[in-house]
Design a protein around this motif. Structure first.
Motif, PDB file in Angstrom:
ATOM      1  N   MET A  32      32.137 -61.631 -14.412  1.00 11.51           N
ATOM      2  CA  MET A  32      31.698 -61.760 -13.290  1.00 11.51           C
ATOM      3  C   MET A  32      32.038 -62.900 -12.535  1.00 11.51           C
ATOM      4  SD  MET A  32      29.714 -59.654 -11.682  1.00 11.51           S
ATOM      5  CE  MET A  32      30.160 -59.978 -10.053  1.00 11.51           C
ATOM      6  N   ASP A  33      32.027 -64.059 -13.077  1.00 11.26           N
ATOM      7  CA  ASP A  33      32.475 -65.256 -12.148  1.00 11.26           C
ATOM      8  C   ASP A  33      33.610 -65.191 -11.724  1.00 11.26           C
ATOM      9  OD1 ASP A  33      31.984 -67.811 -11.152  1.00 11.26           O
ATOM     10  OD2 ASP A  33      32.746 -68.842 -13.120  1.00 11.26           O
ATOM     11  N   THR A  34      34.741 -64.497 -12.706  1.00  9.84           N
ATOM     12  CA  THR A  34      36.203 -64.496 -12.003  1.00  9.84           C
ATOM     13  C   THR A  34      36.419 -63.666 -10.890  1.00  9.84           C
ATOM     14  OG1 THR A  34      38.393 -64.847 -12.523  1.00  9.84           O
ATOM     15  CG2 THR A  34      37.256 -63.125 -13.725  1.00  9.84           C
ATOM     16  N   VAL A  91      41.790 -68.027 -10.008  1.00 13.73           N
ATOM     17  CA  VAL A  91      40.331 -68.452  -9.990  1.00 13.73           C
ATOM     18  C   VAL A  91      39.632 -68.364 -11.339  1.00 13.73           C
ATOM     19  CG1 VAL A  91      39.708 -67.790  -7.849  1.00 13.73           C
ATOM     20  CG2 VAL A  91      39.473 -66.085  -9.358  1.00 13.73           C
ATOM     21  N   ASP A  92      38.793 -69.265 -11.896  1.00 13.61           N
ATOM     22  CA  ASP A  92      38.113 -69.363 -12.993  1.00 13.61           C
ATOM     23  C   ASP A  92      38.813 -69.336 -14.415  1.00 13.61           C
ATOM     24  OD1 ASP A  92      35.445 -69.271 -14.220  1.00 13.61           O
ATOM     25  OD2 ASP A  92      35.774 -67.521 -14.758  1.00 13.61           O
ATOM     26  N   ALA A  93      40.123 -69.806 -14.192  1.00 13.02           N
ATOM     27  CA  ALA A  93      41.154 -70.015 -15.271  1.00 13.02           C
ATOM     28  C   ALA A  93      41.387 -71.413 -15.571  1.00 13.02           C
ATOM     29  CB  ALA A  93      42.456 -69.263 -14.820  1.00 13.02           C
ATOM     30  N   ASP A 113      38.561 -73.727 -10.241  1.00 12.23           N
ATOM     31  CA  ASP A 113      38.059 -73.614 -11.646  1.00 12.23           C
ATOM     32  C   ASP A 113      37.079 -74.584 -12.078  1.00 12.23           C
ATOM     33  OD1 ASP A 113      38.269 -72.418 -14.367  1.00 12.23           O
ATOM     34  OD2 ASP A 113      39.318 -74.111 -14.931  1.00 12.23           O
ATOM     35  N   HIS A 114      36.140 -74.373 -13.038  1.00 13.94           N
ATOM     36  CA  HIS A 114      35.335 -75.272 -13.351  1.00 13.94           C
ATOM     37  C   HIS A 114      35.439 -75.641 -15.141  1.00 13.94           C
ATOM     38  CE1 HIS A 114      32.005 -72.453 -15.158  1.00 13.94           C
ATOM     39  NE2 HIS A 114      33.236 -71.502 -15.067  1.00 13.94           N
ATOM     40  N   HIS A 115      36.341 -75.161 -15.655  1.00 15.45           N
ATOM     41  CA  HIS A 115      36.355 -75.272 -16.866  1.00 15.45           C
ATOM     42  C   HIS A 115      36.962 -76.724 -17.407  1.00 15.45           C
ATOM     43  CE1 HIS A 115      36.584 -70.831 -16.923  1.00 15.45           C
ATOM     44  NE2 HIS A 115      35.723 -71.135 -18.025  1.00 15.45           N
ATOM     45  N   ALA A 116      36.217 -77.430 -18.364  1.00 15.05           N
ATOM     46  CA  ALA A 116      36.640 -78.899 -18.516  1.00 15.05           C
ATOM     47  C   ALA A 116      37.785 -79.063 -19.567  1.00 15.05           C
ATOM     48  CB  ALA A 116      35.339 -79.582 -18.912  1.00 15.05           C
ATOM     49  N   SER A 135      29.591 -72.784 -12.474  1.00 14.93           N
ATOM     50  CA  SER A 135      30.369 -71.434 -12.306  1.00 14.93           C
ATOM     51  C   SER A 135      31.434 -71.766 -11.238  1.00 14.93           C
ATOM     52  CB  SER A 135      29.536 -70.410 -12.030  1.00 14.93           C
ATOM     53  OG  SER A 135      29.021 -70.826 -10.702  1.00 14.93           O
ATOM     54  N   THR A 136      32.604 -70.862 -11.311  1.00 15.01           N
ATOM     55  CA  THR A 136      33.561 -71.102 -10.225  1.00 15.01           C
ATOM     56  C   THR A 136      32.949 -70.593  -8.825  1.00 15.01           C
ATOM     57  OG1 THR A 136      35.246 -70.939 -11.773  1.00 15.01           O
ATOM     58  CG2 THR A 136      35.903 -70.235  -9.579  1.00 15.01           C
ATOM     59  N   CYS A 137      32.037 -69.469  -8.886  1.00 16.07           N
ATOM     60  CA  CYS A 137      31.464 -69.073  -7.804  1.00 16.07           C
ATOM     61  C   CYS A 137      30.635 -70.119  -6.835  1.00 16.07           C
ATOM     62  CB  CYS A 137      30.360 -67.980  -8.044  1.00 16.07           C
ATOM     63  SG  CYS A 137      31.010 -66.501  -8.543  1.00 16.07           S
ATOM     64  N   THR A 165      25.217 -65.182 -14.096  1.00 15.58           N
ATOM     65  CA  THR A 165      25.893 -64.537 -15.541  1.00 15.58           C
ATOM     66  C   THR A 165      26.582 -65.984 -16.169  1.00 15.58           C
ATOM     67  OG1 THR A 165      27.777 -63.799 -14.414  1.00 15.58           O
ATOM     68  CG2 THR A 165      26.231 -62.285 -15.174  1.00 15.58           C
ATOM     69  N   ASP A 166      27.299 -66.627 -15.274  1.00 19.90           N
ATOM     70  CA  ASP A 166      27.968 -67.912 -16.208  1.00 19.90           C
ATOM     71  C   ASP A 166      27.038 -69.062 -16.459  1.00 19.90           C
ATOM     72  OD1 ASP A 166      30.673 -67.247 -16.036  1.00 19.90           O
ATOM     73  OD2 ASP A 166      31.378 -69.155 -15.356  1.00 19.90           O
ATOM     74  N   THR A 167      25.880 -69.110 -15.694  1.00 19.50           N
ATOM     75  CA  THR A 167      24.852 -70.041 -16.286  1.00 19.50           C
ATOM     76  C   THR A 167      23.892 -69.612 -17.443  1.00 19.50           C
ATOM     77  OG1 THR A 167      23.492 -69.601 -14.676  1.00 19.50           O
ATOM     78  CG2 THR A 167      24.798 -71.103 -14.013  1.00 19.50           C
TER      79      THR A 167
HETATM   80 MN   LIG Z   1      33.231 -69.310 -15.084  1.00 20.47          MN
END
Ligand SMILES: [Mn+2]
Length: 332
Positions: A32-34, A91-93, A113-116, A135-137, A165-167
């Motif tokens: 959903m986030d992506t 996005v989100d990758a 993207d928000h991944h660490a 989330s990326t959103c 969904t992402d949280t």
């Molecule tokens: Mn995400």
């Protein structure tokens, strides 16, 4: 306050592009986030942009039909982008392998993207602003707030669904997620209860629920550095299984799925308490990719890996790493 600095970078980058199409690409698992991030960004950019990617999950597909937002599913056997492409937004990758197909080598690239943690890196010419976001959103909302467009209802609903969904329903990364959600409510009076009903759908068929319950029945419990960590083999819905085990009392959970085409996919979750005790699953998954091959990464409390290692070897590596983190004896 809601990631507006990425908005500035994004509009600057847009201004530097030549004529031609812009592909906004979602990661290959199509969550959903992506999907929300890709469709909203493409819609904001306008007719020259298209949201695309390999897969759309069930929640996202319900939200796409609800909002009428457009997403082009690629043919997985022949994933192609328009020939004359002015720019690519991912996005989100966390890295290029997350997209599931190779990008055109020299196309200008912007990453939201928000991944660490991630085991593979974007090419040097990519513009990839760092941001702490749940989330990326939320980052996409920052870009919207810096644009001239008023936020449309369909955009607000998609972004809200991505944040929820992402949280994990505002269970992790809550302060920034809640702030962004509140901002969306201020901008657009979305009916959050009704969006949530769409997100949750009408429930899973009984046979799928039975499979989930069976894999939980086969779980094993391990003691790692004072933590209770569970392992299970799942046929599908691994994230549901992993989250359920943490919801039922595990400090961390590891679920393995053997893929149809060979290879293994690992899904992990950790409780807030475990993360506070030093567990960082994103770090474990990306270091597993470094030592055992494959691709991995994610967040401290939710991360994944895929590659070619026997299940028992993967479990042993992850359990040992979690134990070392919890005891504070890993090398960092
Ligand atoms: Mn995400």
């Amino acid at each position: 306050m809601v990631h507006e600095s990425i908005g500035e970078r994004f509009h600057e980058w847009m201004g530097s592009l030549g004529d031609g199409a812009i592909a906004v690409i979602a990661h290959k698992n199509g969550d959903m986030d992506t999907i929300a991030s890709a469709t909203v960004l493409a819609s904001m950019i306008g007719p020259r942009a298209r949201a695309t990617g390999l897969h759309v999950d069930k929640t996202s597909s319900r939200m796409l039909s609800r909002t009428g937002m457009e997403f082009r599913r690629m043919d997985p056997r022949r994933p192609t982008l328009p020939r004359s492409i002015a720019g690519v937004v991912a996005v989100d990758a966390g890295g290029p392998s997350q997209l599931g197909f190779p990008l055109p080598v020299d196309a200008p690239l912007f990453v939201v993207d928000h991944h660490a943690n991630s085991s593979d890196e974007w090419p040097a010419h990519a513009v990839a602003p760092q941001g702490e976001a749940s989330s990326t959103c939320e980052m996409v909302l920052g870009i919207l707030l810096r644009s001239n467009s008023a936020i449309q209802m369909a955009w607000a609903e998609m972004l809200y669904a991505g944040i929820v969904t992402d949280t994990g329903r505002f269970r992790h990364g809550s302060p920034s997620g809640l702030r962004a959600a509140a901002r969306l409510l201020d901008e657009c009076g979305i009916d959050t209860d009704d969006v949530l009903t769409t997100i949750e759908g009408s429930g899973m068929p009984a046979d799928q629920r039975k499979r989930i319950l069976r894999s939980m029945g086969g779980m094993e419990i391990h003691h790692c550095g004072g933590l209770l960590v569970t392992t299970a083999k799942g046929g599908s819905h691994e994230s549901r299984i992993a989250s359920s085990m943490v919801g039922s009392g595990a400090d961390a959970s590891i679920v393995a799925k053997t893929l149809d085409g060979g290879g293994l996919r690992i899904t992990t979750r950790a409780s807030q308490g475990a993360v506070r005790a030093g567990v960082d699953l994103g770090e474990v998954m990306s270091s597993m990719a470094t030592t055992k091959g494959g691709q991995g990464g994610g967040h401290a409390g939710a991360a994944g890996w895929s590659g070619e290692v026997p299940t028992s070897e993967a479990f042993a590596y992850i359990l040992a790493s979690i134990g070392a983190q919890a005891r504070g004896t890993d090398d960092e």
